[in-house]
Design an enzyme around this catalytic site. Structure first.
Site, short mmCIF file in Angstrom:
data_model
loop_
_atom_site.label_atom_id
_atom_site.label_comp_id
_atom_site.label_asym_id
_atom_site.label_seq_id
_atom_site.Cartn_x
_atom_site.Cartn_y
_atom_site.Cartn_z
N ARG A 110 0.87 -1.18 0.00
CA ARG A 110 0.00 0.00 0.00
C ARG A 110 0.91 1.23 0.00
O ARG A 110 1.98 1.21 0.63
CB ARG A 110 -0.89 0.05 1.25
CG ARG A 110 -2.02 -0.96 1.27
CD ARG A 110 -3.16 -0.60 0.31
NE ARG A 110 -4.26 -1.55 0.41
CZ ARG A 110 -4.39 -2.65 -0.33
NH1 ARG A 110 -3.48 -2.96 -1.23
NH2 ARG A 110 -5.43 -3.44 -0.18
N GLU A 123 -3.53 7.92 -3.72
CA GLU A 123 -3.93 7.29 -4.99
C GLU A 123 -5.23 7.92 -5.45
O GLU A 123 -6.13 8.07 -4.63
CB GLU A 123 -4.13 5.78 -4.80
CG GLU A 123 -2.83 5.05 -4.80
CD GLU A 123 -2.99 3.54 -4.72
OE1 GLU A 123 -4.10 3.02 -5.00
OE2 GLU A 123 -2.01 2.89 -4.38
N HIS A 142 -1.67 0.72 -9.44
CA HIS A 142 -2.26 -0.26 -8.52
C HIS A 142 -2.89 -1.42 -9.29
O HIS A 142 -4.11 -1.64 -9.21
CB HIS A 142 -3.27 0.41 -7.58
CG HIS A 142 -3.46 -0.37 -6.32
ND1 HIS A 142 -3.74 0.22 -5.10
CD2 HIS A 142 -3.39 -1.71 -6.06
CE1 HIS A 142 -3.86 -0.73 -4.18
NE2 HIS A 142 -3.65 -1.91 -4.73
P1 NAP Z 1 -0.08 -11.85 4.61
O1 NAP Z 1 -0.01 -13.26 4.14
O2 NAP Z 1 -0.87 -11.52 5.83
O3 NAP Z 1 1.42 -11.34 4.81
C1 NAP Z 1 1.75 -10.14 5.45
C2 NAP Z 1 3.14 -10.28 6.04
O4 NAP Z 1 3.52 -9.03 6.61
C3 NAP Z 1 3.24 -11.33 7.15
O5 NAP Z 1 4.39 -12.09 6.92
C4 NAP Z 1 3.39 -10.50 8.43
O6 NAP Z 1 4.16 -11.25 9.36
C5 NAP Z 1 4.13 -9.29 7.88
N1 NAP Z 1 3.96 -8.09 8.73
C6 NAP Z 1 2.83 -7.58 9.26
N2 NAP Z 1 3.12 -6.50 10.00
C7 NAP Z 1 4.47 -6.34 9.93
C8 NAP Z 1 5.36 -5.40 10.48
N3 NAP Z 1 4.93 -4.41 11.28
N4 NAP Z 1 6.68 -5.51 10.18
C9 NAP Z 1 7.12 -6.52 9.41
N5 NAP Z 1 6.33 -7.45 8.85
C10 NAP Z 1 5.01 -7.35 9.10
O7 NAP Z 1 -0.66 -10.90 3.48
P2 NAP Z 1 -0.52 -11.06 1.89
O8 NAP Z 1 -1.67 -11.81 1.36
O9 NAP Z 1 0.86 -11.49 1.56
O10 NAP Z 1 -0.73 -9.52 1.47
C11 NAP Z 1 0.14 -8.51 1.92
C12 NAP Z 1 -0.35 -7.13 1.54
O11 NAP Z 1 -0.16 -6.93 0.15
C13 NAP Z 1 -1.84 -6.88 1.74
O12 NAP Z 1 -2.14 -6.51 3.08
C14 NAP Z 1 -2.13 -5.76 0.77
O13 NAP Z 1 -2.02 -4.50 1.41
C15 NAP Z 1 -1.03 -5.90 -0.28
N6 NAP Z 1 -1.58 -6.29 -1.59
C16 NAP Z 1 -1.46 -5.43 -2.63
C17 NAP Z 1 -1.92 -5.79 -3.89
C18 NAP Z 1 -1.78 -4.86 -5.05
O14 NAP Z 1 -2.66 -4.84 -5.90
N7 NAP Z 1 -0.71 -4.10 -5.15
C19 NAP Z 1 -2.52 -7.03 -4.08
C20 NAP Z 1 -2.63 -7.89 -3.00
C21 NAP Z 1 -2.16 -7.52 -1.76
P3 NAP Z 1 4.20 -10.90 10.92
O15 NAP Z 1 2.77 -10.77 11.36
O16 NAP Z 1 4.94 -12.05 11.50
O17 NAP Z 1 4.97 -9.62 11.04
#
Ligand code: NAP
Length: 322
Positions: A238, A267, A286
């Site tokens: 994001r 955005e 995006h």
């Molecule tokens: P996920 O499986 O929940 O992975 C998120 C990761 O971030 C986890 O490993 C979590 O581990 C880590 N994390 C959370 N808070 C943190 C912090 N303060 N410091 C360091 N690491 C942290 O989620 P995902 O499905 O991979 O998606 C991730 C993000 O990608 C979404 O939330 C969304 O915002 C973004 N996204 C963007 C698009 C796009 O179109 N550009 C598409 C899909 C997703 P820990 O809890 O152990 O820290």
């Protein structure tokens, strides 16, 4: 009588058709997102809302919907636009679409990584400006992936899929997330490190955390200064995870080499944003999950969450707050 639902955007037809099978559907008729005051009107009295990341679903909106509201179903995995605590406080579950967009988003992160490493947008511009007169031995030289170190911040679903792709390019992988263990990192071909080590040692830094109060402006003047002068930053999470003013200054002053962004703050990025003047900053609008199949899967998953919520079933994929 069918449950009444409001769908805030023109989502893929496969999702709308599924919603229509069960619900009385009110659909936002325009391609652009609804202004907040229109949203307030349209959610009044509904049983369920299917929304996307362009809508702010705050406490006021949840209250405006009224006592019938049984579910908020977001067509995205991230849910930083929704006040989930306010929804949960009223007993309203929130759905999201994890997993189905992992591969598409990881592909886009890698597309950006490759494009920035090999300076693709500068090359395209060079031709369009009529400057391609001959092959150049010392022009548009980029960075190798082979043997380079990729630092993944947030080794979750998408971070792991990016690691999988990086292994195919013979990259060394460092990873940081709060609860990551050595074993889990190793299972994905990565080495677990702390954030300062990742920033110091990575040739590419790719962000994959959700946007939360903890990750807001995680990349800022200080953390950019920790990175290599040759480093390339990739952001597909994001826009709010990166301080845009600090990034502009770092790219302008060669604190880091380049950035490639799928997401910006705000955005859409305003046309007069200084980041758009930099040749070493590549920005796309995006499109992380924007493939035909992925958006269909997201729409269907959001529809199933919505239907489960309005019919009193547990959501197939509900957001759980820690
Ligand atoms: P996920 O499986 O929940 O992975 C998120 C990761 O971030 C986890 O490993 C979590 O581990 C880590 N994390 C959370 N808070 C943190 C912090 N303060 N410091 C360091 N690491 C942290 O989620 P995902 O499905 O991979 O998606 C991730 C993000 O990608 C979404 O939330 C969304 O915002 C973004 N996204 C963007 C698009 C796009 O179109 N550009 C598409 C899909 C997703 P820990 O809890 O152990 O820290």
């Amino acid at each position: 009588m069918k449950p009444k639902v409001f769908v805030t955007r023109q989502i893929p037809e496969i999702g709308l058709a599924r919603v229509r099978e069960v619900c009385d559907l009110d659909l936002w008729e325009h391609e652009d997102p609804a202004p907040y005051d229109q949203l307030l009107e349209r959610v009044r009295g509904v049983d369920g809302v299917l929304c996307t990341l362009t809508e702010r679903i705050d406490e006021g909106l949840i209250a405006a919907a009224g006592a019938n509201l049984k579910v908020i179903s977001q067509m995205a995995v991230g849910y930083d636009n929704i006040d989930v605590r306010a929804a949960h406080a009223r007993g309203i579950p929130v759905g999201n679409t994890p997993g189905v967009l992992t591969a598409a988003t990881a592909d886009l992160a890698f597309a950006l990584l490759l494009a920035a490493a090999r300076r693709l947008s500068e090359g395209v511009q060079y031709i369009r400006d009529g400057q391609w007169t001959t092959w150049q031995p010392r022009h548009l030289l980029g960075a190798d992936l082979n043997g380079a170190t990729l630092g993944i911040i947030g080794l979750g679903r998408i971070g792991k899929a990016v690691a999988q792709r990086a292994r195919g390019f013979d990259m060394n992988i460092l990873a940081y997330s709060r609860h990551l263990t050595d074993e889990e990192a190793r299972a994905h071909g990565a080495t677990r490190v702390d954030l300062p080590t990742l920033l110091h040692e990575s040739d590419f830094v790719s962000l994959h955390t959700p946007l939360t109060p903890d990750t807001r402006h995680l990349i800022n003047r200080e953390t950019l200064a920790e990175m290599k002068q040759t480093a390339i930053l990739i952001n597909t999470t994001r826009g709010g995870t990166v301080d845009p003013h600090a990034l502009y200054a770092a790219l302008r002053d060669n604190v880091i080499a380049a950035a490639a962004l799928d997401v910006t703050e705000p955005e859409p990025i305003p046309l007069d944003d200084p980041l758009l003047t930099l040749p070493n900053c590549l920005i796309v609008p995006h499109i992380g999950s924007a493939t035909v199949k992925t958006r269909d899967k997201m729409a269907l998953m959001a529809a199933e969450n919505l239907i489960a919520g309005v019919t009193g079933q547990p959501l197939p994929t509900a957001v759980k707050l820690g």
